[in-house]
Scaffold this active site. Structure first.
Site, PDB file in Angstrom:
ATOM      1  N   PRO A   2      -5.465   1.362 -12.294  1.00  0.00           N
ATOM      2  CA  PRO A   2      -6.872   1.233 -11.460  1.00  0.00           C
ATOM      3  C   PRO A   2      -8.050   1.186 -12.302  1.00  0.00           C
ATOM      4  O   PRO A   2      -8.251   2.152 -12.852  1.00  0.00           O
ATOM      5  CB  PRO A   2      -6.346   2.405 -10.447  1.00  0.00           C
ATOM      6  CG  PRO A   2      -5.126   2.702 -10.459  1.00  0.00           C
ATOM      7  CD  PRO A   2      -4.626   2.415 -12.030  1.00  0.00           C
ATOM      8  N   GLU A   3      -8.961   0.535 -11.870  1.00  0.00           N
ATOM      9  CA  GLU A   3     -10.335   0.400 -12.306  1.00  0.00           C
ATOM     10  C   GLU A   3     -11.180   1.057 -11.335  1.00  0.00           C
ATOM     11  O   GLU A   3     -10.984   1.336 -10.374  1.00  0.00           O
ATOM     12  CB  GLU A   3     -10.688  -0.799 -13.308  1.00  0.00           C
ATOM     13  CG  GLU A   3      -9.325  -1.081 -14.244  1.00  0.00           C
ATOM     14  CD  GLU A   3      -9.883  -2.322 -14.945  1.00  0.00           C
ATOM     15  OE1 GLU A   3     -11.156  -2.718 -14.889  1.00  0.00           O
ATOM     16  OE2 GLU A   3      -8.859  -2.809 -15.604  1.00  0.00           O
TER      17      GLU A   3
END
Length: 269
Positions: A2-3
């Site tokens: 996840p960014e």
């Protein structure tokens, strides 16, 4: 992994369900993630939770005595369910609220983190971070100065959290494409004018991704279980050997800094 948009989406999804609620119990089912889960969380029983905010890819859940610092790692997810709901495999951490709901952290790969930051202190993982990309502190002038002594690839530079936080692999590739900058161009060879473009597109790409709920490629889903839809709008990432949406040339894939990088050989110089 996840960014920034996925973490922002998770934070926004959690906030209405956890902020302002008294805590009934804290359960640690697997104490060892990337680092040991903070035992200080046990002391939050009986405390009413405060706001939740994001710094880089960390979520900071505020309490009078400090902050619970949470990171999703490679495959972590957080969801709010009834406390009576059966635990899932890899549910490692749980906060139970007085209203009968519970926040659960699930992480199959155990690269996530649940840490404690005492009030008035800053954890080492947060102390060396650069500016937030969506803040006024990040612009083309700042970026040009930050890159001036960096001879390595521009893609690696904008993914360095000491330069700017939260620009992960997907959004770095997309921002460079929109700016027309080849990912292997030396960072200190990017002009001020092109840094202005790049900073603007980093902001635009991240804001668009947040609006679409992030990007689901493999592990990420939103807190309600739905996918992030920005993947449907990717120009280069994951599109190797497919035609460029702008010029029709085939998108190339190359390993840069041990990460898969995608670019158009004609549009990006």
């Amino acid at each position: 992994m996840p960014e920034l948009p996925e973490v922002e989406t998770t934070k926004n999804g959690l906030a209405p369900h956890i902020v302002g609620k008294p805590i009934k119990a804290v359960n640690i089912y697997q104490p060892q993630l990337r680092w040991p889960i903070a035992v200080e969380a046990k002391a939050l029983v009986g405390i009413t939770s405060g706001e939740i905010r994001r710094r880089a890819k960390y979520m900071l859940w505020e309490f009078p005595s400090g902050s619970l610092v949470m990171h999703l790692g490679m495959s972590g997810t957080m969801r709010v369910v009834s406390a009576q709901t059966a635990l899932k495999k890899h549910d490692h951490f749980e906060v139970v609220f007085e209203d009968g709901s519970a926040l659960r952290f699930n992480d199959p790969r155990r690269f996530g983190a649940i840490l404690w930051q005492p009030a008035g202190e800053t954890l080492s993982v947060l102390s060396q971070l650069g500016p937030e990309p969506l803040s006024d502190d990040f612009d083309g002038k700042y970026l040009h100065t930050a890159l001036s002594k960096r001879k390595g690839a521009i893609k690696n530079a904008i993914m360095d959290n000491k330069v700017v936080v939260g620009v992960g692999n997907i959004y770095a590739s997309e921002s460079l494409f929109m700016s027309g900058i080849h990912p292997k161009r030396a960072a200190n060879k990017v002009s001020l004018a092109r840094c202005n473009l790049l900073a603007g597109f980093i902001k635009a790409v991240l804001e668009k991704a947040i609006g679409e709920g992030g990007t689901t490629l493999k592990d990420f889903t939103q807190t309600d279980g739905s996918p992030g839809y920005f993947a449907q709008q990717l120009n280069v990432y994951g599109r190797a050997d497919l035609p460029c949406n702008q010029c029709g040339s085939l998108i190339k894939k190359q390993i840069i800094g041990q990460r898969s990088s995608f670019y158009c050989p004609k549009c990006q110089r």
